[in-house]
Write a protein that holds these residues in place. Structure first.
Motif, PDB file in Angstrom:
ATOM      1  N   ALA A 287       0.496  -1.443   0.287  1.00 43.02           N
ATOM      2  CA  ALA A 287       0.549   0.015  -0.068  1.00 43.02           C
ATOM      3  C   ALA A 287       1.121   1.274  -0.419  1.00 43.02           C
ATOM      4  O   ALA A 287       0.814   2.086  -0.856  1.00 43.02           O
ATOM      5  CB  ALA A 287      -1.309   0.063   0.768  1.00 43.02           C
TER       6      ALA A 287
ATOM      7  N   TYR B 289       0.451  -2.862   4.051  1.00 45.97           N
ATOM      8  CA  TYR B 289       0.293  -3.840   3.525  1.00 45.97           C
ATOM      9  C   TYR B 289      -1.166  -3.410   3.601  1.00 45.97           C
ATOM     10  O   TYR B 289      -2.310  -2.776   4.363  1.00 45.97           O
ATOM     11  CB  TYR B 289       0.611  -5.195   3.939  1.00 45.97           C
ATOM     12  CG  TYR B 289      -0.609  -5.413   5.683  1.00 45.97           C
ATOM     13  CD1 TYR B 289      -1.471  -5.990   5.186  1.00 45.97           C
ATOM     14  CD2 TYR B 289      -0.074  -5.218   6.623  1.00 45.97           C
ATOM     15  CE1 TYR B 289      -2.309  -5.987   6.683  1.00 45.97           C
ATOM     16  CE2 TYR B 289      -0.268  -5.206   7.670  1.00 45.97           C
ATOM     17  CZ  TYR B 289      -1.076  -5.904   7.943  1.00 45.97           C
ATOM     18  OH  TYR B 289      -1.879  -5.463   9.542  1.00 45.97           O
ATOM     19  N   LYS B 290      -2.100  -3.910   2.294  1.00 42.78           N
ATOM     20  CA  LYS B 290      -3.101  -4.284   2.181  1.00 42.78           C
ATOM     21  C   LYS B 290      -4.557  -5.253   2.992  1.00 42.78           C
ATOM     22  O   LYS B 290      -3.800  -5.963   2.767  1.00 42.78           O
ATOM     23  CB  LYS B 290      -4.158  -4.650   0.631  1.00 42.78           C
ATOM     24  CG  LYS B 290      -3.330  -3.587  -0.204  1.00 42.78           C
ATOM     25  CD  LYS B 290      -3.389  -3.306  -2.041  1.00 42.78           C
ATOM     26  CE  LYS B 290      -2.913  -2.659  -2.951  1.00 42.78           C
ATOM     27  NZ  LYS B 290      -3.515  -2.908  -4.022  1.00 42.78           N
TER      28      LYS B 290
ATOM     29  N   GLU C  96      -6.809  -6.723   2.647  1.00 38.99           N
ATOM     30  CA  GLU C  96      -7.966  -8.213   2.055  1.00 38.99           C
ATOM     31  C   GLU C  96      -6.670  -9.103   1.970  1.00 38.99           C
ATOM     32  O   GLU C  96      -6.496  -9.837   1.872  1.00 38.99           O
ATOM     33  CB  GLU C  96      -8.180  -7.907   0.920  1.00 38.99           C
ATOM     34  CG  GLU C  96      -7.488  -7.313  -0.050  1.00 38.99           C
ATOM     35  CD  GLU C  96      -7.228  -5.448   0.574  1.00 38.99           C
ATOM     36  OE1 GLU C  96      -6.970  -4.720  -0.574  1.00 38.99           O
ATOM     37  OE2 GLU C  96      -7.462  -4.275   0.976  1.00 38.99           O
ATOM     38  N   ASP C  97      -5.398  -8.807   2.062  1.00 34.64           N
ATOM     39  CA  ASP C  97      -4.029 -10.427   1.985  1.00 34.64           C
ATOM     40  C   ASP C  97      -3.529 -10.151   2.614  1.00 34.64           C
ATOM     41  O   ASP C  97      -2.807 -11.228   2.967  1.00 34.64           O
ATOM     42  CB  ASP C  97      -3.224  -8.900   1.309  1.00 34.64           C
ATOM     43  CG  ASP C  97      -3.234  -8.508  -0.285  1.00 34.64           C
ATOM     44  OD1 ASP C  97      -4.203  -8.778  -1.131  1.00 34.64           O
ATOM     45  OD2 ASP C  97      -2.672  -7.575  -0.561  1.00 34.64           O
TER      46      ASP C  97
ATOM     47  N   ASP D 151      -2.692  -1.987   9.483  1.00 29.70           N
ATOM     48  CA  ASP D 151      -2.327  -1.676   8.888  1.00 29.70           C
ATOM     49  C   ASP D 151      -0.679  -2.219   8.364  1.00 29.70           C
ATOM     50  O   ASP D 151      -0.706  -1.475   7.314  1.00 29.70           O
ATOM     51  CB  ASP D 151      -3.374  -2.111   7.734  1.00 29.70           C
ATOM     52  CG  ASP D 151      -4.737  -2.711   7.791  1.00 29.70           C
ATOM     53  OD1 ASP D 151      -4.918  -3.109   8.445  1.00 29.70           O
ATOM     54  OD2 ASP D 151      -5.293  -1.463   7.512  1.00 29.70           O
TER      55      ASP D 151
ATOM     56  N   ASP E 141       5.789   3.488  -4.190  1.00 27.90           N
ATOM     57  CA  ASP E 141       4.840   2.946  -3.757  1.00 27.90           C
ATOM     58  C   ASP E 141       4.140   1.900  -4.668  1.00 27.90           C
ATOM     59  O   ASP E 141       4.485   2.136  -6.006  1.00 27.90           O
ATOM     60  CB  ASP E 141       3.302   4.153  -3.501  1.00 27.90           C
ATOM     61  CG  ASP E 141       3.544   4.703  -2.260  1.00 27.90           C
ATOM     62  OD1 ASP E 141       4.188   4.973  -1.917  1.00 27.90           O
ATOM     63  OD2 ASP E 141       2.807   5.855  -2.660  1.00 27.90           O
ATOM     64  N   ASP E 142       3.643   1.134  -4.850  1.00 26.52           N
ATOM     65  CA  ASP E 142       2.873  -0.251  -5.092  1.00 26.52           C
ATOM     66  C   ASP E 142       3.840  -1.352  -6.053  1.00 26.52           C
ATOM     67  O   ASP E 142       3.885  -1.942  -6.327  1.00 26.52           O
ATOM     68  CB  ASP E 142       2.493   0.530  -6.991  1.00 26.52           C
ATOM     69  CG  ASP E 142       1.548   1.493  -6.322  1.00 26.52           C
ATOM     70  OD1 ASP E 142      -0.021   0.892  -5.784  1.00 26.52           O
ATOM     71  OD2 ASP E 142       1.098   1.881  -7.240  1.00 26.52           O
TER      72      ASP E 142
END
Length: 324
Positions: free
Chosen positions: A131, A145-146, A148-149, A184, A208-209
């Motif tokens: 993230a 982190y995201k 959902e992961d 997170d 990022d990413d």
């Protein structure tokens, strides 16, 4: 027996013009038959060392060669046995060696330490996406982190992050120090220093990413060829590629280096040594790994063959496989 390489016998026995290393006799000489290693599996737990007194001189060489038509396989580790079903397709065994290892092979094929996402398609697109990268505090770095992961139920003690820093020219694998599930992010343990004296946190400063993968939890073990090491409890968990598991050649490393050819100094060179027709497999990796652009800066500076103050060393028709 002939299928065990006993390093305690790895000595300078020169009687009758041969050198005896373990159970294999290697003859030295010019225009004579080289020494022959019989086929079979040899498990070693101490690096085989060669000094200036082990090589040839005055036109002579020492040969380490397979017996005609046979394949000696030299492992830098121990065969793992005593497997019992754990659950589903996963087996486990209590280790009688140091559990601090990061590589495993089955029938001369590398296995994968349990991870998520899986390494079946090891491209950047198969990784999680960061993230954002937070600021560094001392020797730790926040990696967001995201949600959902990441599973809320996982215990991340002992888990590592394989991370692609800026420009994606290499990867860095570092341990997670702690996790903040409310905000997170992971705290990445960057306590070590690279070979230039810089903290590993330097390599976490990225864009990022960026992509990453998590390694080293039992919960990640979900596909054939993956393993997990419980380093505190001394258990090895594995989903084998082939069954029955106790008939497979599953080897865990005890060494990061198998052969060390090392002259004492520049006046005592190890020279005129030939390795031919040997298969050498399975050495250890490390908790912290730096690959690609960063490999020269990291702590993983070993290999199956290392040479220092050496000359005229030949490695011919050998298979060198599954190095850490």
């Amino acid at each position: 027996g002939k299928n065990r390489l006993d390093i305690n016998m790895c000595l300078r026995e020169r009687g009758n013009n041969f050198l005896n290393k373990g159970s294999i006799f290697f003859y030295e000489g010019r225009n004579v038959h080289p020494g022959n290693a019989f086929g079979g599996n040899y498990y070693i737990n101490e690096t085989i060392k060669f000094g200036d007194q082990d090589g040839g001189s005055n036109g002579y060489s020492v040969y380490y060669k397979n017996y005609q038509g046979e394949e000696p396989i030299i492992y830098g580790g121990e065969k793992i046995t005593g497997w019992k079903k754990y659950r589903g397709d996963i087996y486990r065994t209590k280790l009688n060696i140091d559990a601090d290892f990061y590589n495993l092979t089955e029938n001369l094929e590398r296995s994968v330490e349990a991870c998520t996402p899986n390494e079946s398609n090891d491209t950047l697109e198969s990784y999680f996406t960061v993230a954002k990268v937070g600021t560094t505090s001392g020797i730790r770095t926040r990696l967001f982190y995201k949600p959902e992961d990441i599973s809320e139920d996982l215990d991340y003690a002992g888990v590592r992050v394989k991370y692609y820093p800026e420009y994606k020219y290499g990867s860095v694998t570092l341990p997670i120090d702690s996790i903040d599930k409310k905000e997170d992010y992971f705290w990445i343990d960057s306590t070590g220093k690279d070979n230039f004296g810089d903290s590993y946190s330097k390599w976490i400063k990225a864009f990022d990413d960026a992509q990453y993968r998590l390694i080293g939890a039992l919960e990640f073990l979900d596909t054939p060829g993956e393993f997990y090491v419980d380093r505190k409890g001394g258990w090895l968990y594995y989903w084998p590629k082939n069954l029955p598991i106790n008939e497979q050649e599953i080897v865990a490393p005890t060494l990061s280096r198998i052969f060390h050819i090392h002259g004492a100094d520049t006046d005592h060179i190890a020279r005129n040594i030939h390795f031919e027709g040997l298969t050498v497999s399975t050495t250890d990796s490390a908790e912290i790994i730096m690959r690609g652009t960063y490999c020269d800066q990291g702590p993983n500076k070993d290999s199956m063959f290392t040479l220092e103050n050496a000359q005229n060393i030949h490695i011919t028709d050998c298979r060198i496989m599954n190095a850490g």
